[in-house]
Design a protein around this motif. Structure first.
Motif, PDB file in Angstrom:
ATOM      1  N   ARG A   1      41.142   1.446 -63.219  1.00 37.39           N
ATOM      2  CA  ARG A   1      40.688   1.325 -64.608  1.00 37.39           C
ATOM      3  C   ARG A   1      41.892   1.246 -65.547  1.00 37.39           C
ATOM      4  O   ARG A   1      42.971   1.759 -65.258  1.00 37.39           O
ATOM      5  CB  ARG A   1      39.780   2.500 -64.985  1.00 37.39           C
ATOM      6  N   ASN A   2      41.708   0.568 -66.665  1.00 30.23           N
ATOM      7  CA  ASN A   2      42.762   0.381 -67.680  1.00 30.23           C
ATOM      8  C   ASN A   2      43.977  -0.359 -67.142  1.00 30.23           C
ATOM      9  O   ASN A   2      45.082  -0.210 -67.665  1.00 30.23           O
ATOM     10  CB  ASN A   2      43.212   1.724 -68.274  1.00 30.23           C
ATOM     11  N   GLN A   3      43.786  -1.166 -66.119  1.00 29.95           N
ATOM     12  CA  GLN A   3      44.922  -1.866 -65.527  1.00 29.95           C
ATOM     13  C   GLN A   3      45.426  -2.977 -66.451  1.00 29.95           C
ATOM     14  O   GLN A   3      44.644  -3.627 -67.134  1.00 29.95           O
ATOM     15  CB  GLN A   3      44.533  -2.442 -64.171  1.00 29.95           C
ATOM     16  N   ILE A   4      46.736  -3.154 -66.469  1.00 25.37           N
ATOM     17  CA  ILE A   4      47.348  -4.224 -67.250  1.00 25.37           C
ATOM     18  C   ILE A   4      47.185  -5.554 -66.532  1.00 25.37           C
ATOM     19  O   ILE A   4      46.889  -6.575 -67.138  1.00 25.37           O
ATOM     20  CB  ILE A   4      48.839  -3.921 -67.505  1.00 25.37           C
ATOM     21  N   LYS A   5      47.379  -5.548 -65.212  1.00 20.87           N
ATOM     22  CA  LYS A   5      47.149  -6.750 -64.414  1.00 20.87           C
ATOM     23  C   LYS A   5      46.323  -6.374 -63.197  1.00 20.87           C
ATOM     24  O   LYS A   5      46.291  -5.211 -62.780  1.00 20.87           O
ATOM     25  CB  LYS A   5      48.466  -7.400 -63.997  1.00 20.87           C
ATOM     26  N   ARG A   6      45.650  -7.336 -62.624  1.00 17.53           N
ATOM     27  CA  ARG A   6      44.737  -7.117 -61.508  1.00 17.53           C
ATOM     28  C   ARG A   6      45.453  -6.406 -60.354  1.00 17.53           C
ATOM     29  O   ARG A   6      46.537  -6.822 -59.941  1.00 17.53           O
ATOM     30  CB  ARG A   6      44.164  -8.455 -61.021  1.00 17.53           C
ATOM     31  N   GLY A   7      44.858  -5.348 -59.874  1.00 22.01           N
ATOM     32  CA  GLY A   7      45.430  -4.611 -58.752  1.00 22.01           C
ATOM     33  C   GLY A   7      46.241  -3.403 -59.143  1.00 22.01           C
ATOM     34  O   GLY A   7      46.619  -2.607 -58.274  1.00 22.01           O
ATOM     35  N   ASP A   8      46.550  -3.243 -60.439  1.00 23.69           N
ATOM     36  CA  ASP A   8      47.312  -2.074 -60.876  1.00 23.69           C
ATOM     37  C   ASP A   8      46.520  -0.790 -60.591  1.00 23.69           C
ATOM     38  O   ASP A   8      45.316  -0.719 -60.847  1.00 23.69           O
ATOM     39  CB  ASP A   8      47.599  -2.146 -62.376  1.00 23.69           C
ATOM     40  N   THR A   9      47.193   0.207 -60.090  1.00 21.05           N
ATOM     41  CA  THR A   9      46.583   1.514 -59.851  1.00 21.05           C
ATOM     42  C   THR A   9      47.377   2.567 -60.595  1.00 21.05           C
ATOM     43  O   THR A   9      48.602   2.629 -60.479  1.00 21.05           O
ATOM     44  CB  THR A   9      46.560   1.847 -58.349  1.00 21.05           C
TER      45      THR A   9
END
Length: 275
Positions: free
Chosen positions: A257-265
Motif C-alpha cells: 500500500r502507498n507504493q510509489i512504483k509497482r512492487g514497492d514494499t
C-alpha cells in the motif's frame, strides 16, 4: 531504523545479498542476519522463473551476528548450503533458523553463541520461517510437505537446483524441543509469516485464502487449535510478515500500500487493541 526520525543506517557488510535480520533479545545490542558475502561481493544471480515462481536458496547463505553498528561481525553457521531465516527467543536463550545441512530444509535451533545446533523437524519438505512464543516454550512455523509422487519429485528436483516453489504453505506449531507437532491451518492457500499473539493463544499470519487467483495477500488470525479464523486486513495487494511488539500494543507488517512504483514494499505500524 530510528522510529522517530525514520533515519536508516547500513549495518551489514553491503556485500552479497542479505536477508532475515532480527534483534538479539533481550538487550537488542546485537543483530542476527543471513548473508552470502563470504561467497562473493556481488549479488547472486536472480532465480530462473522458467519453471514458474520459485524462491532461490543461495548455498552461500550463512547466519551472522553483529553489533548494532555493524563493526563486530561473528559467523554463527558454516555448514554447506542454505542457512537463513534466523529469529531469536525473547529471553535470548535460543536462535531458530532454517538449514539444508541435513539434506532437506528443516528448522534448527542453536544457542546465541552458535553452539548446540539441534535439528527440530525431520519430514520431507520445506520447514522454515520459525518464531518462538513470548515464553520460548512454543514454536510456530510455515510448512510445505509434498505428498504425491509428482509433488515429491518436483520438490526434490528443485532442491537440487537450490530452489523451492512456495505452494500451499501451512502453519504448524511445536514445543521448543521439537515435540508435539500440530498443524494449525489446513487449506489450499499459501499461508506464511506466522507469529504468536503475546498471550500465545492465537497466531497472526498472511494468506491468499480469499483470492481464487492467489495473488492478493492479507493478514489473518487463528487460534492455536485451528479454530476462530479471522481476516484482519482487506487491502487489494500484499500485506505480510506481521509481528507484535512484546507488550502487544503495536503491530508491524510489510505492505504494498502507498507504493510509489509497482512492487514497492514498505513497513507499517498500527496500534493494536489487544485483548
Amino acid at each position: 531504523m530510528d522510529l522517530s526520525t525514520k533515519e536508516t543506517k547500513l549495518v551489514s557488510t553491503g556485500l552479497g545479498v542479505t536477508t532475515c535480520a532480527y534483534f538479539e533479545h533481550p538487550k537488542c545490542e546485537n543483530i542476527i542476519y543471513a548473508s552470502t558475502h563470504l561467497g562473493g561481493s556481488s549479488c547472486p544471480p536472480k532465480p530462473d522463473y522458467s519453471r514458474g515462481y520459485v524462491w532461490k536458496l543461495y548455498p552461500d547463505y550463512d547466519i551472522f551476528k553483529s553489533t548494532r553498528d555493524g563493526k563486530i561481525l561473528e559467523q554463527m553457521t558454516n555448514s554447506p548450503g542454505y542457512d537463513a531465516e534466523a529469529t531469536v527467543a525473547f529471553d535470548g536463550s535460543k536462535v531458530l533458523y532454517t538449514s539444508i545441512s541435513s539434506g532437506d530444509l528443516e528448522v534448527w535451533s542453536m544457542n546465541t553463541d552458535g553452539s548446540n545446533k539441534t535439528q527440530l523437524t525431520n519430514r520431507l519438505g520445506y520447514d522454515g520461517g520459525a518464531f518462538f512464543n513470548s515464553t520460548a516454550t512454543k514454536i510456530v512455523w510455515r510448512v510445505y510437505h509434498p505428498k504425491t509422487e509428482k509433488e515429491i519429485a518436483d520438490y526434490k528436483s528443485l532442491l537440487e537446483e537450490n530452489s523451492i516453489r512456495p505452494m500451499a504453505l501451512q502453519i504448524w506449531t511445536m514445543n521448543a524441543d521439537g515435540t508435539n507437532k500440530k498443524q494449525v491451518t489446513n487449506n489450499e492457500a499459501a499461508n506464511f509469516g506466522p507469529y504468536f499473539f503475546p498471550n500465545s493463544n492465537r497466531i497472526i499470519f498472511s494468506s491468499n485464502l480469499h483470492d481464487p487467483k492467489g495473488r492478493d495477500f492479507d493478514l489473518y488470525a487463528i487460534n492455536v487449535d485451528g479454530t476462530g479464523l479471522e481476516r484482519i486486513t482487506y487491502f487489494n495487494g500484499f500485506d505480510g510478515f506481521p509481528m507484535f511488539s512484546p507488550d502487544g500494543k503495536y503491530l508491524v507488517f510489510a505492505s504494498n500500500r502507498n507504493q510509489i512504483k509497482r512492487g514497492d514494499t514498505n513497513l507499517f505500524i498500527a496500534e493494536w487493541n489487544y485483548k
